[in-house]
Motif scaffolding. Structure first.
Motif, short mmCIF file in Angstrom:
data_model
loop_
_atom_site.label_atom_id
_atom_site.label_comp_id
_atom_site.label_asym_id
_atom_site.label_seq_id
_atom_site.Cartn_x
_atom_site.Cartn_y
_atom_site.Cartn_z
N GLN A 14 78.81 -46.52 29.89
CA GLN A 14 77.42 -46.03 30.02
C GLN A 14 76.90 -45.11 28.95
O GLN A 14 75.52 -45.21 28.55
N PRO A 35 83.98 -46.81 32.73
CA PRO A 35 82.46 -46.96 32.85
C PRO A 35 81.75 -45.88 32.03
O PRO A 35 80.78 -45.97 31.66
N LEU A 36 82.29 -44.81 31.94
CA LEU A 36 81.69 -43.65 31.13
C LEU A 36 81.41 -44.06 29.65
O LEU A 36 80.36 -43.80 29.34
N ILE A 55 87.66 -42.97 35.94
CA ILE A 55 86.17 -43.13 35.22
C ILE A 55 86.08 -43.30 33.88
O ILE A 55 84.86 -43.41 33.74
N THR A 77 84.17 -48.78 38.30
CA THR A 77 85.54 -48.94 37.99
C THR A 77 86.08 -49.98 39.12
O THR A 77 86.74 -51.03 38.78
N PRO A 93 80.37 -44.19 38.18
CA PRO A 93 81.31 -44.57 37.59
C PRO A 93 82.58 -45.00 38.34
O PRO A 93 83.28 -45.98 38.01
#
Lengths: 321, 274
Positions: B126, B122-123, B119, A62, A58
């Motif tokens: 995901q 993106p989590l 983060i 980012t 992640p």
């Protein structure tokens, strides 16, 4: 003659055999060590895997998103550094960073300063029953979710809340106001909530550090005629270097990465007076669908935390050597 | 220690005042919760007739039973797995010290100060791609990863102090690595493990950001996440909001008061190490 040559030969053979076995033993040992090393590394594999999938990947993503313009649905387009430049030029984005740094005053300096003062004042009876009760009571804000602290305090700080009640009782009624809704007081009011949450931890950490100081140092200082102020600055404070650094680190991260309290107490308002990077990242990414600029702000936030926290760590290491 | 009487008394008064300031919000929350539902009570005031029924009303409104169950499920998913894999890693890095272990450890250290907001974007994607959005797995799996820097750091610090003689003796008695770990080192690590368990429990229970972003159904969230949703829904009914907040607080408060000594020392050590 004959006999001597055989003994020499036998001797050489023995030597060779010995060399052969030590060689073999060494090789076996190395193989065993390698195998053990491999097994040891295998033990770390699940932790590494979880860390890489849910933290490292992640972080990389980012950084990648931050260079794109993306709404999260349609294909993204390359944006270069424009998302980062926007942080410099957009007052809403840069303002959120300024607000976070202002919060450090309340989240960090107030609890540490007040904690030092209080811990020093009660050092003499740190083992008494009162101090033991205080250990439990002062930890209460650490146990509850920050959301609950936000809810409690939005009620305390409202127009008819306890804070204004106290002001009216003291005859300071004209100071009463909806603290979290007032443009001038909203950010300090959020800061007060953070100070309330973090004070107990700081004070008890510092107190624990103080009880480890050798009492004979204080006795020597008193004999030399040092007053309480002198004593504090020449003995207590220098011995607490590590604890102070820990308190500063924990509280500064709490200030820069604040989200829960602000989300519940003010949602960034009034205007953008209490907008902090954490909240702005959330709004940008999940409501305004500007994933790129939200990610750029996230990268800046991570770098800011490192930029503030890493120099602090070297400060505590110096103290140890 | 030579401390004057006046200083002592000043300290006592200061301590009592600070304790009062700490407790006041809890008292105010409690008193407000007893006012008639839907009213806007003034500050700290005892109601004419205490409405204890607000608590049962809030219990139903928040669906407390299912909230508790959801939080328990998340704890069961996060804490044992995190403990197990961080103990294995801490044992390897702190006690066995394999080649490359130092580099791995520094890699973990890098995550120690990471703000979760960094983060979260993106989590989200995901979890969406894995089809786990709006399930408890969306909170459980990332939390395990996010706890690893601290948990590995904590367990490694513990195993580094373990004397090598213990392992040598066990090896001479014919123990292999697995037996050495489970029979010798894990039982000796119980104090470090239980402190870590307390910290992980508390952090999971109070986790808000992941719950809010990754799970929209409050009944699948952590306690803190559910409390956020409860505030959104009942924010205008102050007495009910206060009653609900108190109910949602109660489980951790009870656990804290029962295990307070362990909690306090775990929290103090935890921040010293972090």
């Amino acid at each position: 003659m004959q006999k001597r040559s055989t003994t020499i030969r036998r001797h050489r053979e023995d030597e060779a055999a010995a060399r052969f076995t030590t060689d073999r033993r060494r090789r076996a040992l190395r193989a065993r060590r390698l195998r053990r090393g491999g097994l040891a590394l295998a033990l770390t594999a699940p932790a590494v895997l979880a860390y890489v999938i849910f933290v490292i990947r992640p972080i990389v993503m980012t950084v990648q998103y931050s260079f794109y313009k993306w709404d999260g649905i349609t294909p993204s387009t390359w944006a270069g550094l424009s998302n980062y430049l926007a942080i410099l030029h957009n007052p809403e984005l840069s303002g959120s960073i300024v607000n976070a740094f202002t919060l450090i005053l309340f989240f960090s300096f107030v609890p540490v300063a007040l904690g030092l003062f209080t811990a020093n004042a009660i050092r003499g009876f740190a083992a008494s029953r009162l101090a033991v009760v205080a250990r439990t009571v002062l930890f209460l804000p650490q146990i509850i979710p920050l959301v609950a602290a936000g809810i409690m305090w939005s009620w305390q700080l409202s127009t008819d809340g306890v804070v204004n009640q106290v002001f009216r009782l003291l005859g300071l009624g004209r100071l009463a106001r909806p603290w979290l809704g007032d443009f001038g007081t909203a950010l300090p009011a959020v800061g007060v909530i953070g100070a309330w949450v973090l004070f107990g931890l700081c004070m008890l950490l510092l107190l624990a550090g103080m009880t480890k100081i050798d009492p004979s140092l204080y006795e020597a200082a008193r004999v030399d005629g040092a007053g309480p102020v002198r004593e504090f600055f020449s003995i207590t404070l220098p011995s607490l270097r590590q604890e102070v650094v820990v308190c500063l680190t924990v509280t500064i991260i709490a200030a820069l990465a604040s989200f829960d309290i602000v989300y519940i107490a003010t949602q960034g308002g009034p205007g953008n007076r209490t907008l902090v990077p954490g909240l702005e990242i959330y709004y940008l990414a999940f409501f305004q669908r500007q994933v790129g600029s939200a990610s750029a702000l996230a990268v800046v936030l991570m770098l800011l935390v490192l930029a503030v926290v890493l120099p602090l760590q070297s400060l505590s290491r110096e103290g140890k050597s | 220690m030579i401390v004057s009487r006046r200083e002592q008394w000043l300290g006592r008064v200061l301590l009592v005042v600070l304790m009062a300031v700490t407790v006041l919000p809890f008292v105010s929350l409690f008193v407000t919760a007893l006012h008639p539902s839907g009213t806007y009570p003034a500050g700290l005031s005892w109601p004419a007739t205490p409405h204890w029924s607000n608590f049962t009303a809030a219990f139903k409104a928040a669906d407390m039973g299912r909230l508790l169950w959801s939080s328990v499920l998340i704890e069961v998913g996060v804490v044992p797995v995190s403990l197990l894999i961080s103990t294995m890693a801490g044992f390897a890095l702190g006690h066995l010290r394999p080649p490359g272990g130092r580099a791995l450890f520094i890699g973990f250290l890098l995550g120690l100060t990471l703000p979760f907001e960094g983060i979260i974007i993106p989590l989200y994607y995901q979890m969406r791609d894995l089809g786990l959005l709006n399930t408890r797995w969306a909170i459980i799996l990332p939390l395990i990863g996010l706890y690893m820097p601290f948990a590995v750091f904590w367990m490694r610090a513990h195993f580094i102090t373990m004397p090598d003689d213990i392992s040598e003796a066990a090896r001479i008695d014919g123990a292999n690595l697995w037996q050495l770990f489970w029979r010798i080192h894990v039982p000796l690590s119980m104090p470090a493990l239980s402190s870590l368990a307390i910290l992980l429990f508390l952090w999971s229970w109070n986790q808000f950001l992941l719950a809010v972003v990754l799970v929209s159904d409050p009944l699948q969230r952590t306690m803190a996440g559910a409390l956020g949703a409860f505030q959104g829904q009942w924010g205008t009914d102050i007495p009910l909001l206060c009653a609900g907040s108190l109910l949602i607080l109660t489980p951790t408060l009870v656990i804290f008061l029962v295990f307070q000594r362990r909690f306090v020392s775990a929290l103090l050590q935890g921040s010293l190490k972090g």
